[in-house]
Scaffold this motif. Structure first.
Motif, mmCIF file in Angstrom:
data_model
loop_
_atom_site.group_PDB
_atom_site.id
_atom_site.type_symbol
_atom_site.label_atom_id
_atom_site.label_comp_id
_atom_site.label_asym_id
_atom_site.label_seq_id
_atom_site.Cartn_x
_atom_site.Cartn_y
_atom_site.Cartn_z
ATOM 1 N N SER A 1 0.816 -1.225 0.000
ATOM 2 C CA SER A 1 0.000 0.000 0.000
ATOM 3 C C SER A 1 0.848 1.273 0.000
ATOM 4 C CB SER A 1 -0.953 0.008 1.199
ATOM 5 O OG SER A 1 -0.215 0.032 2.393
ATOM 6 N N ILE A 2 2.136 1.130 0.252
ATOM 7 C CA ILE A 2 2.933 2.365 0.242
ATOM 8 C C ILE A 2 3.132 2.862 -1.192
ATOM 9 C CG2 ILE A 2 4.180 2.220 2.434
ATOM 10 C CD1 ILE A 2 6.432 0.835 1.038
ATOM 11 N N PHE A 3 3.257 4.152 -1.318
ATOM 12 C CA PHE A 3 3.437 4.761 -2.648
ATOM 13 C C PHE A 3 4.904 4.702 -3.054
ATOM 14 C CE2 PHE A 3 -0.736 6.524 -2.199
ATOM 15 C CZ PHE A 3 -1.161 6.700 -3.510
ATOM 16 N N SER A 4 5.138 4.062 -4.170
ATOM 17 C CA SER A 4 6.499 4.081 -4.713
ATOM 18 C C SER A 4 6.613 5.314 -5.602
ATOM 19 C CB SER A 4 6.743 2.823 -5.537
ATOM 20 O OG SER A 4 5.947 2.867 -6.697
ATOM 21 N N PRO A 5 7.843 5.708 -5.954
ATOM 22 C CA PRO A 5 7.983 6.846 -6.874
ATOM 23 C C PRO A 5 7.242 6.611 -8.191
ATOM 24 C CG PRO A 5 10.095 6.326 -5.890
ATOM 25 C CD PRO A 5 9.154 5.250 -5.460
ATOM 26 N N ALA A 6 7.216 5.338 -8.650
ATOM 27 C CA ALA A 6 6.504 5.050 -9.912
ATOM 28 C C ALA A 6 5.007 5.261 -9.731
ATOM 29 C CB ALA A 6 6.791 3.627 -10.357
ATOM 30 N N ASP A 7 4.473 4.861 -8.548
ATOM 31 C CA ASP A 7 3.041 5.079 -8.282
ATOM 32 C C ASP A 7 2.735 6.572 -8.301
ATOM 33 O OD1 ASP A 7 2.477 2.387 -7.879
ATOM 34 O OD2 ASP A 7 2.984 2.490 -5.749
ATOM 35 N N GLU A 8 3.603 7.329 -7.638
ATOM 36 C CA GLU A 8 3.367 8.771 -7.559
ATOM 37 C C GLU A 8 3.432 9.404 -8.946
ATOM 38 O OE1 GLU A 8 5.811 10.768 -4.674
ATOM 39 O OE2 GLU A 8 5.107 12.747 -5.317
ATOM 40 N N ALA A 9 4.416 8.951 -9.735
ATOM 41 C CA ALA A 9 4.530 9.485 -11.099
ATOM 42 C C ALA A 9 3.304 9.114 -11.925
ATOM 43 C CB ALA A 9 5.796 8.934 -11.747
ATOM 44 N N ALA A 10 2.794 7.894 -11.696
ATOM 45 C CA ALA A 10 1.603 7.455 -12.449
ATOM 46 C C ALA A 10 0.403 8.328 -12.102
ATOM 47 C CB ALA A 10 1.312 5.996 -12.143
#
Lengths: 328, 487
Positions: free
Chosen positions: A287-296
């Motif tokens: 559930s934590i936000f990775s940099p890729a999730d944030e970029a997405a």
């Protein structure tokens, strides 16, 4: 013109006294952004004051579901904030692993949209939650976690549902998935519900952790009374527990089960890795936000029709320069 | 696609997974504010390593065994996957396009924020390269499937090298070049070490191909024999000196004997043997001359019977409208092979010097096996001025020395994986080291990187086309024979 010294006698004295008060105390040094505990606990309360109950694995295996979520702020407008949220329910159906992942979802949190949010969530949200992004993120996280927990509890009969953190009532609870309803549903489904916190801020409990750390077996202490004295209202009972022999103590809030019964069931049903339930660890990691999730999420924002992304600048860099001095 | 960074002559471009870009492709970066375009060539492709991506991938792998159900109301997960699979195209700047004309890179940089990046088709690349010629030779296709041709004029007067590892398709391309040159009326001499160029005369079904009447296969000892008179003193002395290693004293006596025979009007094998036997000279010299004479005789290259002898002029005259004289060297021994090649080249140079022959395209397969090094240098310096335009075909790039590479006009590079070969060829080629090194390592069979004048110094990756004639050499295989016997 000379620079005069400030009249800070009281402040200077207080600082000197503080140093002298620390003489003979045991301390643990904090590191930036890291939560640390003393290896052997504070060990400042005698063992004879509280019962330490040891528990062990039984053959009573049940499905386990663990819930965790995270919310980050990704943007802001001239009137509010844009958040992204992710949630995860990690299941262990008697060793068969399944995961439900929600999001990343985008939420626009502004006073102009408050009535819409309230209508959708069925909950009146105090206006302060729209002005303070930290409070808003906390509220969003509770709303998401409650919904996921409700779903998991509904799905699992005779199952254990774990959430990350304490089992406290929040000032914002979704109308149809509030904590009270979740506990009621859990009881109806012959299930168990618990919140597991990795760290407690309550000093009395911190001091008790040492009692468990010296034990080589899974064990717990009922700390419900201490919590009440500390003024923390928990939905159920609170325990300090270590879930495996060589593990740190965790604070566990259990909604309606008896301590020994719950803990035995938990360690029989879920793998305990480094003293922590594996499903809860999975839910946390997923559930934590990775940099890729944030970029997405930001890329998804960019695809919204009519939305324009303004060029921004870093005010700290502008005002203070780019000299990087690591700060807390 | 977006520009990420620029360093020296290298540009890095961000591309999303759906964009079909391969190593060797050209990109045009158009800046509409300045109405200028930058032309770059992709020479390597890497993942875009954004912050924390490795942990993200590790997390995905950690939970890959778990059955995951996603509830993704805004489909952001797909965007996340695209970000993880985003690529960085590592490109070399090849020039700036100003009003449809390519100029050398003068340090101009397009806007990172508004420039439009698009893949350039092979025809657009050719147009930018400004190749001019009327006689095209179709060699194959670009990686995107567009037809790719070169101009025969760009091989005219040039020195070419086709190199790559074994079975990469070098000879196949050489045959395509030969057939393309024949199509445009050129005359070609092929030194065929494996006896495979004869296939040009046959179509795939074994029938006569359209080149059947334009191909002459000469087999030394059978239909390739010269008279001593035709070879002449210079060529024979060359053979004695360079192939048969005759010592200086013996050579001097040999030249006297030759002059004597010429004056008496009887330059033939028979009279040469008699003269050596009867000549007043040191016995050691006589022995040396006799042993060389018998070697020459044993090669079956020389005959006294004019009916069985031929001349280069005669052979080339028979393919006056364009064709190939293929000298099959596969079945003769190494000394005879060197004698044949030396004699052929000596006569060829002589004929070209005397303008008896039109310019000839020479294709030399594995030339290091039969051509002495001094001759290589001669071929690329002196001989090209007389009209002998050579193409070397080899799987040993280090067999050609760096001095020759520096003179090369066109290189057709096939796959190499051996580091030593890759380094050697990358240093010797006429484009940047990085492009060559990166592209040739990953070239699949039948694909080559074309460098040089034929592509106007805009390197192109080419998938070589199939032919309608036979191109494969024949290798006798033990197990095939065994199977045939059993059947």
């Amino acid at each position: 013109m000379q620079v005069e010294a400030l009249q800070t006698d009281d402040l200077s004295m207080l600082s000197k006294e503080s140093v002298s008060f620390l003489r003979g105390r045991r301390i643990i040094l904090h590191r930036i952004g890291q939560e640390e505990k003393p290896f052997l606990g504070w060990n400042s309360i005698g063992e004879n004051r509280l019962d330490i109950v040891e528990f062990s694995d039984t053959n009573n295996r049940q499905p386990v579901a663990s819930i965790d979520s995270s919310v980050i702020q990704v943007a802001e407008t001239d009137e509010g904030y844009v958040f992204a949220a992710k949630g995860c329910v990690a299941y262990n159906f008697l060793d068969k692993k399944r995961t439900l992942m929600f999001g990343p979802a985008i939420y626009y949190w502004a006073e102009s949209t408050s009535s819409h949010i309230e209508e959708r969530l069925g909950e009146k949200i105090p206006s302060i939650f729209f002005r303070d992004p930290q409070l808003a993120m906390r509220a969003l996280r509770i709303l998401l976690e409650r919904n996921l927990t409700f779903r998991a509890v509904k799905q699992l009969r005779h199952g254990t549902v774990l959430i990350d953190g304490s089992l406290k009532y929040s000032s914002i609870e979704p109308q149809n998935a509030d904590l009270r309803s979740i506990i009621m549903l859990s009881k109806e489904n012959y299930g168990s519900l618990a919140g597991i916190a990795k760290k407690t801020k309550i000093k009395e409990l911190q001091r008790l952790e040492g009692l468990l750390l010296t034990r080589n077996f899974p064990s717990f202490i009922d700390v419900t009374e201490i919590m009440k004295i500390a003024g923390v209202e928990i939905a159920g009972k609170s325990f300090l527990a270590k879930l495996s022999g060589n593990a740190p103590a965790l604070r566990v809030d259990i909604s309606h089960d008896e301590g020994e019964d719950f803990f035995s069931k938990l360690i029989s049903s879920d793998a305990i890795v480094n003293g922590y339930p594996e499903t809860l660890r999975a839910a946390h990691l997923l559930s934590i936000f990775s940099p890729a999730d944030e970029a997405a999420v930001k890329a998804r924002l960019g695809k919204i029709d009519g939305l324009s992304i303004l060029p921004g600048f870093n005010i700290r860099h502008m005002l203070l320069g780019t000299l990087e001095v690591k700060r807390r | 696609m977006r520009i990420l960074t620029k360093q020296n002559d290298e540009l890095r471009v961000l591309a999303m997974p759906g964009e079909n870009i391969n190593k060797g492709d050209y990109l045009k970066i158009y800046d509409k504010l300045q109405d200028l375009s930058l032309v770059v060539q992709v020479y390597d492709i890497a993942y875009f390593d954004s912050l924390g991506i490795e942990e993200d991938i590790l997390r995905d792998e950690l939970f890959s065994s778990s059955e995951i159900v996603r509830e993704d109301p805004l489909q952001t997960e797909n965007l996340g996957l695209m970000i993880k699979d985003a690529r960085v195209l590592i490109c070399k700047i090849r020039g700036v396009v100003k009003k449809d004309r390519k100029e050398n890179d003068f340090g101009w940089l397009p806007s990172r924020s508004i420039s439009k990046i698009a893949k350039l088709g092979i025809e657009e690349v050719a147009a930018l390269a400004g190749s001019s010629g009327e006689r095209s030779i179709k060699l194959g296709y670009s990686l995107s499937g567009e037809e790719f041709s070169i101009h025969a004029e760009d091989l005219d007067g040039r020195l070419n090298v086709i190199t790559g590892r074994k079975e990469a398709g070098k000879s196949h391309l050489a045959k395509l070049l030969v057939s393309g040159l024949i199509d445009h009326g050129a005359r070609v001499l092929v030194l065929d070490i494996n006896g495979e160029y004869g296939g040009l005369a046959f179509d795939k079904d074994g029938g006569a191909s359209r080149y059947a009447k334009k191909i002459k296969v000469l087999q030394p000892g059978f239909n390739l024999k010269f008279t001593l008179q035709y070879l002449g003193k210079r060529a024979v002395v060359d053979l004695m000196q360079n192939v048969l290693d005759a010592p200086g004293a013996s050579l001097r006596e040999f030249m006297r004997i030759w002059d004597y025979l010429q004056q008496s009007g009887s330059v033939s094998l028979g009279s040469l043997e008699d003269a050596i036997l009867r000549w007043k000279c040191n016995e050691l010299v006589r022995d040396a001359l006799l042993s060389r004479y018998y070697s020459l005789l044993g090669s079956d290259l020389v005959t006294d019977n004019a009916r069985y002898a031929t001349t280069l002029e005669e052979e080339f005259y028979s393919i006056n409208e364009g064709g190939a004289v293929i000298v099959s060297l596969g079945t003769i021994g190494p000394v005879a092979r060197r004698l044949v090649v030396e004699a052929l080249l000596a006569k060829l140079v002589e004929s070209e010097e005397q303008r008896k022959l039109d310019p000839v395209f020479l294709f030399a397969e594995e030339a290091h096996l039969y051509l002495r090094h001094t001759y290589w240098e001669d071929l690329i310096t002196r001989m090209r001025h007389f009209g002998i335009f050579t193409t070397f075909i080899t799987n040993q790039p280090d067999a050609i020395n760096a001095g020759i590479y520096r003179q090369v006009d066109n290189i057709f590079l096939y796959n190499f994986t051996n580091d030593k070969d890759v380094d050697m060829i990358a240093q010797a080629s006429m484009t940047d080291f990085e492009t060559v090194k990166s592209i040739i390592r990953s070239l699949p069979p039948r694909h080559c990187l074309v460098l040089g004048k034929v592509v106007n110094d805009m390197p192109v990756v080419l998938r070589v086309k199939d032919t309608d004639f036979q191109t494969l050499g024949f290798t006798r295989l033990f197990f095939n024979q065994l199977t045939a016997k059993v059947q």
